[in-house]
Design a protein around this motif. Structure first.
Motif, PDB file in Angstrom:
ATOM      1  N   MET A   1      32.114  31.885  53.387  1.00 50.54           N
ATOM      2  CA  MET A   1      32.877  32.745  54.291  1.00 50.54           C
ATOM      3  C   MET A   1      33.648  31.862  55.262  1.00 50.54           C
ATOM      4  O   MET A   1      33.271  30.748  55.548  1.00 50.54           O
ATOM      5  CB  MET A   1      31.952  33.682  55.055  1.00 50.54           C
ATOM      6  CG  MET A   1      31.078  34.531  54.144  1.00 50.54           C
ATOM      7  SD  MET A   1      31.989  35.528  52.965  1.00 50.54           S
ATOM      8  CE  MET A   1      32.731  36.725  54.067  1.00 50.54           C
ATOM      9  N   SER A   2      34.719  32.356  55.787  1.00 47.72           N
ATOM     10  CA  SER A   2      35.611  31.506  56.554  1.00 47.72           C
ATOM     11  C   SER A   2      35.909  32.083  57.914  1.00 47.72           C
ATOM     12  O   SER A   2      35.511  33.183  58.265  1.00 47.72           O
ATOM     13  CB  SER A   2      36.929  31.316  55.790  1.00 47.72           C
ATOM     14  OG  SER A   2      37.677  32.510  55.854  1.00 47.72           O
ATOM     15  N   THR A   5      37.824  35.603  58.131  1.00 54.52           N
ATOM     16  CA  THR A   5      37.183  36.829  57.666  1.00 54.52           C
ATOM     17  C   THR A   5      36.502  37.525  58.837  1.00 54.52           C
ATOM     18  O   THR A   5      35.630  36.962  59.471  1.00 54.52           O
ATOM     19  CB  THR A   5      36.139  36.500  56.580  1.00 54.52           C
ATOM     20  OG1 THR A   5      36.771  35.749  55.559  1.00 54.52           O
ATOM     21  CG2 THR A   5      35.558  37.762  56.002  1.00 54.52           C
ATOM     22  N   SER A  68      39.588  30.468  45.738  1.00 56.22           N
ATOM     23  CA  SER A  68      38.544  31.186  46.483  1.00 56.22           C
ATOM     24  C   SER A  68      38.658  30.920  47.975  1.00 56.22           C
ATOM     25  O   SER A  68      38.489  31.830  48.800  1.00 56.22           O
ATOM     26  CB  SER A  68      37.159  30.769  45.977  1.00 56.22           C
ATOM     27  OG  SER A  68      36.972  31.134  44.626  1.00 56.22           O
ATOM     28  N   SER A  72      39.355  33.619  50.918  1.00 51.48           N
ATOM     29  CA  SER A  72      38.484  33.733  52.084  1.00 51.48           C
ATOM     30  C   SER A  72      39.280  33.581  53.370  1.00 51.48           C
ATOM     31  O   SER A  72      39.134  34.371  54.309  1.00 51.48           O
ATOM     32  CB  SER A  72      37.387  32.671  52.001  1.00 51.48           C
ATOM     33  OG  SER A  72      36.542  32.714  53.119  1.00 51.48           O
ATOM     34  N   TYR A  77      37.578  38.610  52.104  1.00 54.55           N
ATOM     35  CA  TYR A  77      36.139  38.683  51.890  1.00 54.55           C
ATOM     36  C   TYR A  77      35.480  39.378  53.076  1.00 54.55           C
ATOM     37  O   TYR A  77      35.556  38.904  54.208  1.00 54.55           O
ATOM     38  CB  TYR A  77      35.526  37.289  51.728  1.00 54.55           C
ATOM     39  CG  TYR A  77      35.934  36.568  50.457  1.00 54.55           C
ATOM     40  CD1 TYR A  77      36.660  37.209  49.459  1.00 54.55           C
ATOM     41  CD2 TYR A  77      35.585  35.237  50.259  1.00 54.55           C
ATOM     42  CE1 TYR A  77      37.025  36.555  48.303  1.00 54.55           C
ATOM     43  CE2 TYR A  77      35.941  34.560  49.104  1.00 54.55           C
ATOM     44  CZ  TYR A  77      36.670  35.228  48.132  1.00 54.55           C
ATOM     45  OH  TYR A  77      37.031  34.559  46.987  1.00 54.55           O
ATOM     46  N   ASP A  82      30.057  38.905  51.120  1.00 54.27           N
ATOM     47  CA  ASP A  82      29.069  37.987  51.695  1.00 54.27           C
ATOM     48  C   ASP A  82      27.704  38.213  51.062  1.00 54.27           C
ATOM     49  O   ASP A  82      27.014  37.259  50.678  1.00 54.27           O
ATOM     50  CB  ASP A  82      29.001  38.196  53.209  1.00 54.27           C
ATOM     51  CG  ASP A  82      28.040  37.221  53.876  1.00 54.27           C
ATOM     52  OD1 ASP A  82      28.483  36.142  54.278  1.00 54.27           O
ATOM     53  OD2 ASP A  82      26.839  37.561  53.981  1.00 54.27           O
ATOM     54  N   TYR A  85      27.672  36.871  47.483  1.00 49.55           N
ATOM     55  CA  TYR A  85      27.543  35.420  47.439  1.00 49.55           C
ATOM     56  C   TYR A  85      26.100  34.998  47.718  1.00 49.55           C
ATOM     57  O   TYR A  85      25.572  34.064  47.087  1.00 49.55           O
ATOM     58  CB  TYR A  85      28.474  34.763  48.447  1.00 49.55           C
ATOM     59  CG  TYR A  85      29.876  34.523  47.923  1.00 49.55           C
ATOM     60  CD1 TYR A  85      30.073  33.951  46.677  1.00 49.55           C
ATOM     61  CD2 TYR A  85      30.996  34.848  48.682  1.00 49.55           C
ATOM     62  CE1 TYR A  85      31.347  33.718  46.186  1.00 49.55           C
ATOM     63  CE2 TYR A  85      32.277  34.623  48.200  1.00 49.55           C
ATOM     64  CZ  TYR A  85      32.444  34.050  46.950  1.00 49.55           C
ATOM     65  OH  TYR A  85      33.703  33.823  46.473  1.00 49.55           O
TER      66      TYR A  85
END
Length: 294
Positions: A1-2, A5, A68, A72, A77, A82, A85
């Protein structure tokens, strides 16, 4: 996750469009398996096929992961991705647990059941000099029931295996410090300890490469050295490969941190790599005891 997000800004559940990456990765793996099989069987061109497949596969994975990351960072996402993943990483690590359990099981079975069977009264006529000691290598005894294994020396826990144990345990501490720093918003501290963790992983691999060279050239310990040699190299070799993969994970996470990715609240990319690294640490502790001490 970034960092891009945020809850409520992403789709209900993001489904990517058709992608070329799976079939391209499969092509690379085809050349890897073809080359490895042919190289082992004495065909020199297999090495080139293996190298080509690995290079192809690495390029595809780089492009796949880059897509990807862009998804993100683009805010696609959400919470449900989350959770997906997290479950995916958990099941992946579980499959790795089963993978190593098979090799530890082979080591246990050989020592607990196979050796006593070969040393039993029923086999004394065929192999009168064989004794049920591990690793079937001692003065005045055969190195194998059929006498086909060349004499070899074993590797004890000191010094390299113990040093590597200290390195991996230390790397687990530095990674935990980095994680806490990220959760507190101390990005510079997090990056510094992540680089230290990556360095410790590289040093571990360097020591293992030296150990392998010493074992193969000086101790005559090879894959053909009976059940001891095969289980030694399979367990330590596959673990070393996992250390290499985990080190690459942490390296790319560190580079993403330097680009400003991840936030204290949402950073599963970091957590997933940390899960994997801690798993590698735990496997090594079992390996250190079962292979080098017992």
């Amino acid at each position: 996750m970034s960092a891009a997000t945020h809850h409520g800004h992403a789709p209900y559940y993001f489904v990517p469009g058709p992608s070329r990456h799976p079939i391209m990765a499969a092509i690379g793996l085809f050349f890897v398996m073809l080359g490895a099989g042919q190289w082992i069987n004495g065909h020199g061109w297999g090495a080139y096929s293996l190298a080509f497949g690995l290079l192809w596969w690495a390029v595809v994975l780089y492009q796949w992961f880059a897509d990807s990351v862009r998804e993100s960072e683009g805010g696609l996402y959400g919470d449900r991705i989350d959770v997906s993943y997290r479950w995916s990483m958990a099941w992946f690590i579980f499959s790795e647990v089963m993978f190593f359990a098979a090799f530890f099981g082979a080591l246990f079975w050989a020592r607990t059941f196979t050796l006593p069977t070969f040393a039993s009264l029923d086999h004394q006529i065929l192999w009168p000099d064989f004794k049920a000691v591990w690793p079937s290598q001692a003065p005045g005894m055969t190195a194998s029931p059929a006498g086909i294994v060349e004499p070899f020396e074993t590797i004890g826990p000191w010094p390299i295996p113990t040093i590597n144990t200290a390195l991996l345990l230390t790397s687990g501490v530095t990674l935990t410090i980095a994680h806490h720093a990220l959760r507190l918003g101390h990005r510079a501290r997090c990056i510094a300890f992540m680089w230290l963790t990556v360095l410790l992983g590289i040093v571990f691999l360097g020591f293992q490469a030296y150990e392998y060279a010493h074992a193969w050239n000086d101790l005559n310990l090879k894959l053909s050295s009976g059940i001891y040699g095969s289980t030694f190299y399979l367990l330590t070799g596959f673990h070393g490969f996992h250390v290499f993969v985990g080190m690459l994970m942490l390296l790319f996470i560190t580079l993403r941190l330097m680009k400003g990715h991840f936030t204290p609240e949402r950073h599963f990319g970091f957590e997933g790599a940390a899960w994997y690294w801690h798993f590698v640490d735990v496997v090594w502790l079992g390996l250190y005891v079962a292979v080098y001490w017992l």
